[in-house]
Write a protein that holds these residues in place. Structure first.
Motif, mmCIF file in Angstrom:
data_model
loop_
_atom_site.group_PDB
_atom_site.id
_atom_site.type_symbol
_atom_site.label_atom_id
_atom_site.label_comp_id
_atom_site.label_asym_id
_atom_site.label_seq_id
_atom_site.Cartn_x
_atom_site.Cartn_y
_atom_site.Cartn_z
ATOM 1 N N ARG A 187 40.371 -4.919 -16.621
ATOM 2 C CA ARG A 187 40.055 -4.336 -17.931
ATOM 3 C C ARG A 187 40.519 -2.895 -18.009
ATOM 4 N NH1 ARG A 187 37.305 -5.656 -22.120
ATOM 5 N NH2 ARG A 187 36.181 -3.692 -22.274
ATOM 6 N N TYR A 237 36.723 -6.110 -13.825
ATOM 7 C CA TYR A 237 36.578 -4.746 -14.335
ATOM 8 C C TYR A 237 37.848 -3.936 -14.096
ATOM 9 C CZ TYR A 237 31.621 -5.669 -15.078
ATOM 10 O OH TYR A 237 30.429 -6.179 -15.525
ATOM 11 N N ARG A 240 41.026 -10.574 -23.608
ATOM 12 C CA ARG A 240 40.230 -9.867 -24.619
ATOM 13 C C ARG A 240 38.765 -10.158 -24.396
ATOM 14 N NH1 ARG A 240 41.868 -10.852 -30.679
ATOM 15 N NH2 ARG A 240 40.766 -12.779 -30.307
ATOM 16 N N ALA A 241 37.937 -9.186 -24.733
ATOM 17 C CA ALA A 241 36.497 -9.366 -24.556
ATOM 18 C C ALA A 241 35.752 -8.809 -25.756
ATOM 19 C CB ALA A 241 36.028 -8.671 -23.288
ATOM 20 N N PHE A 242 34.545 -9.296 -25.928
ATOM 21 C CA PHE A 242 33.614 -8.731 -26.900
ATOM 22 C C PHE A 242 32.647 -7.861 -26.114
ATOM 23 C CE2 PHE A 242 34.829 -12.823 -28.700
ATOM 24 C CZ PHE A 242 35.168 -12.468 -29.991
ATOM 25 N N LYS A 243 32.358 -6.672 -26.610
ATOM 26 C CA LYS A 243 31.365 -5.828 -25.968
ATOM 27 C C LYS A 243 30.112 -5.904 -26.823
ATOM 28 C CE LYS A 243 30.607 -1.702 -23.526
ATOM 29 N NZ LYS A 243 31.166 -0.697 -22.711
ATOM 30 N N LYS A 287 25.795 -3.422 -23.717
ATOM 31 C CA LYS A 287 26.450 -3.078 -22.451
ATOM 32 C C LYS A 287 27.052 -4.294 -21.762
ATOM 33 C CE LYS A 287 22.200 -3.376 -19.777
ATOM 34 N NZ LYS A 287 21.333 -2.737 -18.805
ATOM 35 N N HIS A 288 27.058 -5.424 -22.440
ATOM 36 C CA HIS A 288 27.543 -6.671 -21.844
ATOM 37 C C HIS A 288 28.922 -7.037 -22.380
ATOM 38 C CE1 HIS A 288 23.587 -7.364 -20.154
ATOM 39 N NE2 HIS A 288 23.091 -7.049 -21.343
ATOM 40 N N LEU A 289 29.756 -7.573 -21.511
ATOM 41 C CA LEU A 289 31.060 -8.109 -21.907
ATOM 42 C C LEU A 289 30.966 -9.618 -21.997
ATOM 43 C CD1 LEU A 289 33.486 -6.094 -19.609
ATOM 44 C CD2 LEU A 289 33.146 -5.806 -22.063
ATOM 45 N N ARG A 290 31.547 -10.168 -23.035
ATOM 46 C CA ARG A 290 31.607 -11.618 -23.188
ATOM 47 C C ARG A 290 33.038 -11.992 -23.551
ATOM 48 N NH1 ARG A 290 27.699 -11.199 -20.700
ATOM 49 N NH2 ARG A 290 25.580 -11.714 -21.278
#
Length: 67
Positions: free
Chosen positions: A32, A29, A39-42, A45-48
């Motif tokens: 980020r 976190y 890179r992440a997908f939101k 409320k979850h990050l993947r």
């Protein structure tokens, strides 16, 4: 049906990424917030994180060999 059979890349969560990298979840976190994380997908409320994005991020952070 598995994501592999659908031709989709596996996604991992923050906890899995932290465990893989051997760092606390809070570090992910923090990275980020400072723009230093993969890179992440939101999704809600979850990050993947896509495995290929993590691999690319690791390669970019690989130290050069010193002679």
């Amino acid at each position: 049906m598995s994501t592999t059979k659908l031709g989709l890349e596996p996604l991992i969560g923050v906890e899995e990424l932290a465990e893989y990298l051997g760092v606390p979840v809070q570090t992910i976190y923090d990275w980020r917030l400072s723009g230093r994380a993969p890179r992440a997908f939101k999704l809600g409320k979850h990050l993947r994180f896509a495995v290929s994005d993590v691999q690319q991020w690791l390669e970019e952070h690989h130290e050069a060999d010193h002679e």
